[in-house]
Motif scaffolding. Structure first.
Motif: not given
Length: 103
Positions: A32-39, A49-54, A84-92, A96-101
Motif C-alpha cells: 500500500y502507498p506509504s510516506n504520503c504527504h500533501y501541501g 505525493w507518496c515516497a514508498g509502496g506501490s 497530483s495537483h488540484v485547485s478549486c474551481p472559480w470562485p471557490y 483544507w487539503g488532503g489526499f486519497n491513496a
C-alpha cells in the motif's frame, strides 16, 4: 504401456502441473502507498505525493465560497512518479487539503 511406465508418466504429469501452478500463481508483492504527504501552495493549489509502496495517490481540496462547499480531486498519479495537483474551481477558495491513496 506397462504399469510402471503409466505410473511414471502420471507422476511426471502431476509434477509438471504442480510446478506450472507455482510459476503461474506467483505475482509480485504489492505494498500500500506509504510516506504520503500533501501541501497547499500560496496560490491555493493542493499537491499530494507518496515516497514508498506501490499504487497511486491523488490530491483532494475542500473548497468554500460564501458558505457553499465543494470538493475537488486531482488526477491519480503512480507512487514515485510525481505529485497530483488540484485547485478549486472559480470562485471557490481552498479551505483544507488532503489526499486519497489506493493499491
Amino acid at each position: 504401456m506397462s504399469k510402471g511406465t503409466r505410473r511414471l508418466a502420471a507422476g511426471l504429469m502431476v509434477s509438471a502441473g504442480l510446478m506450472g501452478g507455482v510459476v503461474v500463481g506467483t505475482q509480485p508483492a504489492a505494498a500500500y502507498p506509504s510516506n504520503c504527504h500533501y501541501g497547499i501552495s500560496s496560490l491555493g493549489t493542493v499537491s499530494a505525493w507518496c515516497a514508498g509502496g506501490s499504487g497511486s495517490v491523488r490530491a483532494v481540496a475542500g473548497c468554500e465560497w460564501f458558505g457553499w462547499w465543494t470538493t475537488a480531486y486531482g488526477n491519480w498519479v503512480n507512487v514515485n512518479q510525481g505529485a497530483s495537483h488540484v485547485s478549486c474551481p472559480w470562485p471557490y477558495g481552498v479551505r483544507w487539503g488532503g489526499f486519497n491513496a489506493r493499491d
